[in-house]
Design a protein around this motif. Structure first.
Motif, PDB file in Angstrom:
ATOM      1  N   ARG A 130       0.830  -1.207   0.000  1.00 10.25           N
ATOM      2  CA  ARG A 130       0.000   0.000   0.000  1.00 10.25           C
ATOM      3  C   ARG A 130       0.868   1.262   0.000  1.00 10.25           C
ATOM      4  N   SER A 131       2.110   1.131   0.468  1.00  9.68           N
ATOM      5  CA  SER A 131       2.988   2.303   0.573  1.00  9.68           C
ATOM      6  C   SER A 131       3.713   2.621  -0.737  1.00  9.68           C
ATOM      7  N   VAL A 132       3.584   1.759  -1.737  1.00  8.23           N
ATOM      8  CA  VAL A 132       4.262   1.971  -3.024  1.00  8.23           C
ATOM      9  C   VAL A 132       3.199   2.267  -4.080  1.00  8.23           C
ATOM     10  N   THR A 133       3.364   3.387  -4.761  1.00 12.38           N
ATOM     11  CA  THR A 133       2.415   3.767  -5.804  1.00 12.38           C
ATOM     12  C   THR A 133       2.968   3.451  -7.192  1.00 12.38           C
ATOM     13  N   ILE A 134       2.079   3.464  -8.150  1.00 13.23           N
ATOM     14  CA  ILE A 134       2.504   3.280  -9.544  1.00 13.23           C
ATOM     15  C   ILE A 134       3.449   4.417  -9.938  1.00 13.23           C
ATOM     16  N   ALA A 135       3.159   5.629  -9.501  1.00 17.17           N
ATOM     17  CA  ALA A 135       4.056   6.754  -9.795  1.00 17.17           C
ATOM     18  C   ALA A 135       5.443   6.501  -9.199  1.00 17.17           C
TER      19      ALA A 135
END
Length: 158
Positions: A130-135
């Motif tokens: 949850r802490s890693v985004t696609i951006a």
């Protein structure tokens, strides 16, 4: 825990879609060609991501896919759950209460230790994803990939 290949496909497609010029769409066949994937199987995963609200799909001759939200608000967990579902990977069967070694009801008042450990691990894993985004993933791409995508995506997007 083993995840399906669809998770890898979905994450890479989401990363590519995050790099499409504003307002552009990429067709399913273009996504499949870009990664050398079978279009029919990829379609299943793209549909799941669309149902989950990760992707937006437009049908028809000018149709295609784009991220449904800003790449900074789409997490790796969003993609994993779109492909794999949200059910926890471990379900305690309470075997400690069965068989010749069954624990007494008094000994089972507290949650099973195995269940606790597995649920804690699942929460930690989900929190990490949850802490890693696609951006954030796109930002980690090598510069050569960014350059190549900047050159090719405008021709593919419509």
């Amino acid at each position: 825990m083993k995840l399906s290949q669809g998770v890898e496909w979905g994450l890479h497609c989401a990363m590519l879609l995050a790099q499409v010029p504003q307002g552009g769409l990429l067709r399913r066949d273009a996504l499949a060609d870009h990664f050398g994937l079978p279009e029919a199987y990829l379609s299943k995963h793209l549909q799941a991501m669309t149902r989950a609200g990760v992707l937006y799909a437009n049908s028809g001759p000018k149709g295609g896919y784009r991220l449904a939200r800003d790449a900074g608000s789409v997490t790796v967990l969003d993609v994993v759950e779109a492909i794999e579902g949200t059910a926890p990977p471990f379900v305690c069967q309470e075997i400690r209460q069965r068989g010749t070694g069954a624990s007494s009801p008094e000994e089972c008042r507290r949650t099973c230790m195995v269940s606790t450990v597995m649920n804690d691990a699942d929460r930690a894993w989900r929190s990490s994803l949850r802490s890693v985004t696609i951006a954030g993933l796109v930002a980690r791409l090598p510069g050569s990939v960014h350059t190549r995508n900047e050159e090719t995506l405008p021709q593919l997007a419509h």
